[in-house]
Design an enzyme around this catalytic site. Structure first.
Site, PDB file in Angstrom:
ATOM      1  N   GLU A 274      17.041  14.292 -16.665  1.00 20.11           N
ATOM      2  CA  GLU A 274      16.332  13.820 -15.460  1.00 20.11           C
ATOM      3  C   GLU A 274      15.071  14.646 -15.232  1.00 20.11           C
ATOM      4  OE1 GLU A 274      19.036  13.693 -12.104  1.00 20.11           O
ATOM      5  OE2 GLU A 274      20.693  13.000 -13.354  1.00 20.11           O
TER       6      GLU A 274
ATOM      7  N   GLU B 266      27.573  16.533 -11.662  1.00 17.21           N
ATOM      8  CA  GLU B 266      27.450  17.541 -10.589  1.00 17.21           C
ATOM      9  C   GLU B 266      28.771  17.959  -9.949  1.00 17.21           C
ATOM     10  OE1 GLU B 266      24.546  16.016  -7.839  1.00 17.21           O
ATOM     11  OE2 GLU B 266      23.069  15.662  -9.408  1.00 17.21           O
TER      12      GLU B 266
HETATM   13  O1  9MR Z   1      16.411   9.346  -8.154  1.00 12.29           O
HETATM   14  C1  9MR Z   1      17.594   8.758  -7.675  1.00 12.29           C
HETATM   15  C2  9MR Z   1      17.313   8.032  -6.375  1.00 12.29           C
HETATM   16  O2  9MR Z   1      16.428   6.949  -6.612  1.00 12.29           O
HETATM   17  C3  9MR Z   1      18.602   7.501  -5.783  1.00 12.29           C
HETATM   18  O3  9MR Z   1      18.351   6.967  -4.511  1.00 12.29           O
HETATM   19  C4  9MR Z   1      19.620   8.640  -5.652  1.00 12.29           C
HETATM   20  C5  9MR Z   1      20.965   8.124  -5.154  1.00 12.29           C
HETATM   21  O4  9MR Z   1      21.512   7.206  -6.040  1.00 12.29           O
HETATM   22  O5  9MR Z   1      19.815   9.273  -6.901  1.00 12.29           O
HETATM   23  C6  9MR Z   1      18.643   9.813  -7.464  1.00 12.29           C
HETATM   24  O6  9MR Z   1      18.928  10.388  -8.715  1.00 12.29           O
HETATM   25  C7  9MR Z   1      19.753  11.527  -8.732  1.00 12.29           C
HETATM   26  C8  9MR Z   1      20.589  11.467  -9.986  1.00 12.29           C
HETATM   27  O7  9MR Z   1      21.335  10.280 -10.001  1.00 12.29           O
HETATM   28  C9  9MR Z   1      21.499  12.672 -10.101  1.00 12.29           C
HETATM   29  N1  9MR Z   1      20.757  13.896 -10.028  1.00 12.29           N
HETATM   30  C10 9MR Z   1      19.873  14.033  -8.894  1.00 12.29           C
HETATM   31  C11 9MR Z   1      18.942  12.823  -8.798  1.00 12.29           C
HETATM   32  C12 9MR Z   1      18.010  12.986  -7.612  1.00 12.29           C
HETATM   33  O8  9MR Z   1      18.706  12.969  -6.440  1.00 12.29           O
END
Ligand code: 9MR
Length: 466
Positions: free
Chosen positions: A371, A261
């Site tokens: 994802e 990102e």
């Molecule tokens: O789904 C993930 C959540 O459980 C975590 O708390 C968060 C922070 O680490 O990250 C979420 O996953 C993200 C992913 O790593 C990157 N793209 C967006 C996802 C949703 O926020």
């Protein structure tokens, strides 16, 4: 010659005359009817409705379970009806139907009306397809990894997660426990315990491990976010982290999201601590350090991915991501692109997704749908109601899962890597809890319900492989 010409002229006259006579007897075409929304929808049927067409004597009603009317319901294949509505009966509950009508006079039949979609209430009692995802995928001519985001505490032998993972999935990504803020305690100090558990689970169960993610602005440990050293020292810390993590997991983690990102939604570089302290070339630097670490560890097979979200329906962002990728290609640093695909039942469209992915195909990159989830209640659209996962939403979600799996499966063999779903159970997805997405509590974006039962989205996934 003269006689022949006269004969030709006279036959032309008779011919034209005959045509004009026939024209004057042509009846005006019957108009196509306008079908209306159904009434009285129940578990077994509904009342189909349409408007009157002048000069018609009756109407021919089609009811089908497919939008192209290839699966007509028995008794509703051009069923002749003299009224302007018909109670359609003996249907299955919780099922998607479509209807259309034609008008009929004594001598003519009109074209088709518009198509009306209707979902019966109740439950279909048609069981979901229990086939295991990876079993079906592995039978394809060009299979790919079917991935699941996991958390370490799910991975205990015999847990429902463990059983499902082993049956259905061939790849895992850590949902958060392999991010920098989880592994890096201080400069050069690491907490490997939890991440190691996830990697070992994959390795011992013959499940691919995708590393997520080395550098992400949302998972910077506070010691680094508040780093007091110079910018050059900051860069060295990032290099050290990348080097140590790639080395620690050499041969065990097959691929890494190196940077996650880095592009903002308006297409500019996201204003992060990495941009501010390392400058605009930081993405290339991180990839270079990851590649060097892998090579130094003789891990020549490691695949390096750039990962981002919402590129398919945002052309500014998409263009910026591909510009970034082009630079990485020029420097021979990148193997693939992760398209997060936190999608909704409305967007992005099939065409938008295909266009986005195909740009990576033409560049010869591997593609990871990294994802995947599918909101049914985006923007809290149902906020004024008691939000429920209605049959309409369930079936729309099934169709959208099917669509994206179909798109992915159609990619050339060389470009396929993995299609990863972002979480197992609806009630544990990040979506309903995200303050950014702002629809607290009410969404059902995944393949299993809160009881680990497969949903129609799971059947949609399987159908996308046909
Ligand atoms: O789904 C993930 C959540 O459980 C975590 O708390 C968060 C922070 O680490 O990250 C979420 O996953 C993200 C992913 O790593 C990157 N793209 C967006 C996802 C949703 O926020």
């Amino acid at each position: 010659m003269k006689i022949k010409f006269l004969l030709l002229l006279s036959s032309l006259f008779f011919f034209l005359n005959a045509c004009s006579k026939e024209d004057s007897t042509v009846i005006e075409n019957l108009e196509n009817p306008l079908a209306n929304a159904p009434k009285d929808v129940n578990d077994n049927g509904f009342r189909a409705k349409w408007n009157y067409v002048s000069k018609s004597k009756s109407y021919l009603l089609d009811v089908s379970t497919t939008e192209n009317f290839s699966a007509l319901v028995p008794n509703y294949n051009s069923k002749e009806v003299t009224d302007l509505n018909e109670v359609v009966v003996s249907l299955t509950g919780g099922t998607q139907y479509y209807y259309r009508v034609r008008a009929k006079s004594e001598t003519q039949t009109s074209g088709y009306s518009n198509v009306i979609s209707v979902v019966t209430t109740g439950t279909s009692n048609v069981p979901e397809d229990p086939t295991f995802l990876k079993v079906k995928v592995n039978k394809l001519a060009n299979p790919f990894f079917v991935g699941m985001a996991v958390k370490a505490n799910q991975l205990n032998a015999g847990s429902p997660y463990d059983v499902i993972l082993k049956n259905e999935f061939s790849s895992i990504s850590a949902e958060y426990e392999m991010k920098m803020d989880q592994i890096s305690v201080a400069s050069g100090v690491y907490n490997w315990t939890v991440a190691d558990k996830i990697v070992a689970y994959g390795n011992t169960n013959n499940i691919n491990v995708h590393g997520h993610a080395l550098v992400w602005h949302n998972s910077v440990p506070s010691w680094l976010a508040n780093y007091a050293g110079t910018d050059a020292e900051f860069s060295l810390e990032v290099k050290k982290y990348i080097t140590d993590v790639v080395t620690h997991y050499k041969g065990k983690v097959k691929s890494w999201d190196v940077v996650n990102e880095s592009i903002a939604d308006n297409g500019s570089m996201r204003n992060t601590v990495f941009l501010r302290r390392m400058g605009p070339n930081y993405v290339n630097d991180c990839f270079k350090w990851a590649r060097e670490a892998a090579n130094a560890a003789a891990d020549t097979q490691l695949l390096l991915f750039y990962n981002d979200y919402a590129t398919s329906d945002n052309s500014n962002k998409q263009n910026a991501v591909y510009t970034l990728i082009d630079k990485l290609i020029t420097d021979k640093l990148i193997d693939g692109v992760g398209f997060q695909m936190h999608n909704t039942i409305f967007a992005p469209s099939k065409i938008q997704i295909e266009k986005d992915l195909n740009r990576a195909v033409t560049k010869g990159l591997k593609i990871h749908i990294s994802e995947l989830d599918m909101q049914v209640n985006p923007g809290n659209a149902q906020s004024n109601l008691t939000a429920t996962f209605t049959n309409e939403l369930r079936l729309a979600q099934k169709a959208k899962y099917k669509e994206i799996v179909k798109i992915y499966n159609a990619l050339p063999k060389a470009n396929k890597y993995a299609l990863t779903v972002w979480g197992m159970k609806d009630n544990e997805s990040w979506i309903p809890f995200s303050t950014e997405l702002n629809h607290p509590g009410n969404d059902w974006p995944l393949l299993y319900d809160s009881n680990f039962a497969i949903k129609s989205s799971h059947t949609g996934f399987l159908e996308g492989l046909d």
